[in-house]
Scaffold this motif. Structure first.
Motif, short mmCIF file in Angstrom:
data_model
loop_
_atom_site.label_atom_id
_atom_site.label_comp_id
_atom_site.label_asym_id
_atom_site.label_seq_id
_atom_site.Cartn_x
_atom_site.Cartn_y
_atom_site.Cartn_z
N ASP A 9 0.87 -1.04 0.06
CA ASP A 9 0.04 -0.10 -0.11
C ASP A 9 0.78 1.14 0.05
O ASP A 9 2.10 1.34 0.52
CB ASP A 9 -1.10 0.04 1.24
N HIS A 11 0.14 5.66 0.75
CA HIS A 11 -0.44 6.92 0.95
C HIS A 11 0.37 8.20 0.98
O HIS A 11 1.61 8.00 1.14
CB HIS A 11 -1.00 6.69 2.32
N HIS A 43 -2.66 -1.27 6.40
CA HIS A 43 -3.49 -1.75 5.24
C HIS A 43 -2.63 -2.80 4.31
O HIS A 43 -3.22 -3.61 4.04
CB HIS A 43 -3.50 -0.23 4.37
MG MG Z 1 -4.56 2.23 2.23
#
Ligand code: MG
Length: 157
Positions: A9, A11, A43
């Protein structure tokens, strides 16, 4: 029966948000942007667990269009994922997480992160590894535009 799973993941870093990694608040002038608390490491871990159990991905189970997940602690999402995996008859064995960030220095937080993850997964801390690396200032992580994370897990029935 054993299965492995892998998660990834990313961000974006932005001003005016808390930086939460593996359920731990990190001292830093920026935080990660997202619908939940944007805990990129958890995540990746959720996706690894869902992947191992062939249960799809985090976006399917917790859509970012759903108001009930706005600002939610990803520790709660992780607990729910462990429950979903459990419903399929599997228990998590271990987890290995890598956080890719140029800054801040994460080593002072690693032990607390391991503790948080182990507790949420219901496994011993000795079965949870969290490591952090930089990219030698290369790429989006190196330019401090974002943070990425990968996770791999083993689950067993
Ligand atoms: Mg995420």
């Amino acid at each position: 029966m054993i299965r492995t799973g892998f998660g990834y993941d990313v961000h974006k870093l932005t001003e005016g948000r808390d930086l939460i990694l593996c359920g731990e608040k990190i001292e830093y002038e920026k935080g990660l942007l997202g619908h939940s608390d944007a805990d990129v490491a958890l995540h990746a871990l959720c996706d690894a667990l869902l992947g191992a159990a062939a249960l799809g991905d985090i976006g399917r189970h917790f859509p970012d269009t759903d108001e009930k997940y706005r600002g939610i602690s990803s520790i709660l999402l992780l607990k729910e994922v462990v429950r979903l995996v459990g419903d399929k008859g599997y228990a998590a064995v271990n987890a290995d997480i890598t956080i890719v960030a140029q800054r801040p220095k994460l080593s002072p937080y690693i032990e607390k992160m391991r503790e948080n993850v182990a507790k949420a997964m219901g496994i011993d801390i000795d079965f949870v590894n969290v490591k952090a690396t930089t990219t030698e200032k290369l790429g989006f992580e190196g330019r401090e535009e974002g943070i990425s994370a990968t996770a791999s897990v083993l689950i067993e029935k």
